[in-house]
Design a protein around this motif. Structure first.
Motif, mmCIF file in Angstrom:
data_model
loop_
_atom_site.group_PDB
_atom_site.id
_atom_site.type_symbol
_atom_site.label_atom_id
_atom_site.label_comp_id
_atom_site.label_asym_id
_atom_site.label_seq_id
_atom_site.Cartn_x
_atom_site.Cartn_y
_atom_site.Cartn_z
ATOM 1 N N GLY A 263 -1.560 5.887 3.162
ATOM 2 C CA GLY A 263 -2.657 6.555 2.485
ATOM 3 C C GLY A 263 -2.995 5.803 1.215
ATOM 4 O O GLY A 263 -2.361 4.799 0.866
ATOM 5 N N VAL A 264 -3.990 6.308 0.505
ATOM 6 C CA VAL A 264 -4.420 5.662 -0.733
ATOM 7 C C VAL A 264 -3.648 6.260 -1.904
ATOM 8 O O VAL A 264 -3.701 7.475 -2.141
ATOM 9 C CB VAL A 264 -5.934 5.847 -0.947
ATOM 10 N N ILE A 265 -2.924 5.408 -2.617
ATOM 11 C CA ILE A 265 -2.185 5.842 -3.803
ATOM 12 C C ILE A 265 -2.504 4.893 -4.950
ATOM 13 O O ILE A 265 -3.001 3.777 -4.743
ATOM 14 C CB ILE A 265 -0.661 5.864 -3.560
ATOM 15 N N GLU A 266 -2.198 5.348 -6.171
ATOM 16 C CA GLU A 266 -2.448 4.539 -7.356
ATOM 17 C C GLU A 266 -1.177 4.441 -8.191
ATOM 18 O O GLU A 266 -0.174 5.118 -7.922
ATOM 19 C CB GLU A 266 -3.595 5.143 -8.169
ATOM 20 N N ARG A 267 -1.236 3.621 -9.221
ATOM 21 C CA ARG A 267 -0.057 3.361 -10.050
ATOM 22 C C ARG A 267 0.579 4.641 -10.603
ATOM 23 O O ARG A 267 1.806 4.803 -10.523
ATOM 24 C CB ARG A 267 -0.428 2.409 -11.193
ATOM 25 N N ASN B 293 2.029 -2.800 -9.116
ATOM 26 C CA ASN B 293 0.753 -3.349 -8.649
ATOM 27 C C ASN B 293 0.485 -2.816 -7.245
ATOM 28 O O ASN B 293 1.284 -3.042 -6.327
ATOM 29 C CB ASN B 293 0.805 -4.878 -8.617
ATOM 30 N N ILE B 294 -0.627 -2.098 -7.090
ATOM 31 C CA ILE B 294 -0.952 -1.451 -5.817
ATOM 32 C C ILE B 294 -2.347 -1.871 -5.363
ATOM 33 O O ILE B 294 -3.287 -1.938 -6.165
ATOM 34 C CB ILE B 294 -0.909 0.089 -5.955
ATOM 35 N N LYS B 295 -2.464 -2.167 -4.071
ATOM 36 C CA LYS B 295 -3.765 -2.430 -3.461
ATOM 37 C C LYS B 295 -3.914 -1.546 -2.230
ATOM 38 O O LYS B 295 -2.948 -1.326 -1.497
ATOM 39 C CB LYS B 295 -3.884 -3.905 -3.058
ATOM 40 N N SER B 296 -5.129 -1.058 -2.026
ATOM 41 C CA SER B 296 -5.399 -0.202 -0.868
ATOM 42 C C SER B 296 -6.450 -0.846 0.016
ATOM 43 O O SER B 296 -7.412 -1.451 -0.471
ATOM 44 C CB SER B 296 -5.891 1.180 -1.322
ATOM 45 N N ASN B 297 -6.257 -0.681 1.332
ATOM 46 C CA ASN B 297 -7.209 -1.240 2.290
ATOM 47 C C ASN B 297 -7.092 -0.484 3.605
ATOM 48 O O ASN B 297 -5.976 -0.265 4.109
ATOM 49 C CB ASN B 297 -6.914 -2.732 2.505
ATOM 50 N N MET B 298 -8.237 -0.065 4.129
ATOM 51 C CA MET B 298 -8.273 0.630 5.420
ATOM 52 C C MET B 298 -7.354 1.850 5.434
ATOM 53 O O MET B 298 -6.659 2.133 6.405
ATOM 54 C CB MET B 298 -7.881 -0.328 6.548
ATOM 55 N N GLY B 299 -7.328 2.569 4.315
ATOM 56 C CA GLY B 299 -6.543 3.792 4.256
ATOM 57 C C GLY B 299 -5.052 3.587 4.092
ATOM 58 O O GLY B 299 -4.274 4.546 4.181
#
Length: 261
Positions: A19-23, A59-65
């Motif tokens: 899923g999409v998460i952030e720092r 450091n987080i990157k999100s792509n395609m869920g």
């Protein structure tokens, strides 16, 4: 914030989430899910307050869920405590609303890395900078001797034949092959040498040999043999001396010169 001067290790971890998460989500999960897990002595909040662990770099990157990234944690704990702390991160299985996985990639020994840098830099300093420093005392004396030898060397006749300063006035002379041989003999105080410059013996040298006691001193090779043969045919030679086999007169040290002569 962790003082880099006290950092011993850096925990490097990788994170994946469905899923999409952030720092902030990652930071919250780390502090929340490890609290009380490994005892009060290794509580992350307390360790950070006391400066025994540094700022968590996430450091987080999100792509395609999906989300993925890295976590770096500086530590001034000992290696056992650092390993326990690292292992506790792998118990985290949820970040925010998402299933997640944290795996330890490696624990970097900062001091070892610094030592490697010191070694590489020391090698660079040795190879580049010491060459520019002043010479050793032996090098200084050799350089002075070399300059004196060059100043003392003279030329004989119109052909400018290299010779030592005592050739004209001395009763005995040493006939050598080239200028470098004359210079080397000058280095050790032998000032009555004159060069023939090869197998074609100059006429002035032939004439000079008629008036002096002559020692022919040549290299220990085939060329030296040929010069001896020619000198015996065209000049009055009283003594013959040879450098050791395979060596030239120009490279002999004092002991070898005296032994040969």
């Amino acid at each position: 914030m962790q003082n880099s001067d006290t950092t011993k290790y850096i925990i490097h971890a990788k994170i994946k989430a469905d899923g999409v998460i952030e720092r902030p989500d990652v930071i919250g999960a780390i502090f929340g899910q490890t609290e009380g897990l490994i005892g009060a002595d290794l509580d992350l909040r307390e360790l950070q307050k006391s400066g025994r662990i540094g700022r968590l770099e996430v450091n987080i990157k999100s792509n395609m869920g999906k989300s993925m990234g890295t976590i770096d944690i500086p530590s001034s704990l000992d290696k056992v405590e650092t390993a326990v702390l690292a292992a506790s991160l792998e118990t985290i299985d949820r970040i925010g609303p998402c299933l997640a996985n944290i795996g330890i990639a490696k624990i970097e020994d900062v001091r070892s890395s610094k030592r490697k840098k010191v070694i590489e830099r020391a090698k660079q300093i040795l190879s580049e900078m010491f060459d520019e420093m002043l010479p050793e005392s032996q090098e200084i004396t050799d350089e002075v001797r070399q300059s004196l030898r060059i100043e003392e060397i003279m030329n004989y006749g119109k052909e400018n034949i290299p010779m030592g300063p005592n050739v004209v006035d001395s009763d005995a002379i040493i006939v050598v092959e080239g200028r470098a041989d004359v210079l080397n003999l000058l280095r050790y105080g032998i000032k009555n040498a004159i060069a023939v410059g090869g197998t074609n013996v100059p006429q002035p040298v032939t004439d000079l040999c008629k008036k002096k006691t002559v020692t022919a001193f040549t290299d220990g090779d085939r060329g030296g043999e040929l010069i001896i043969k020619e000198l015996l045919q065209v000049a009055d030679v009283d003594f013959i001396a040879r450098a050791p086999d395979g060596k030239g007169v120009e490279e002999l040290v004092q002991k070898e010169i005296l032994k040969s002569l």
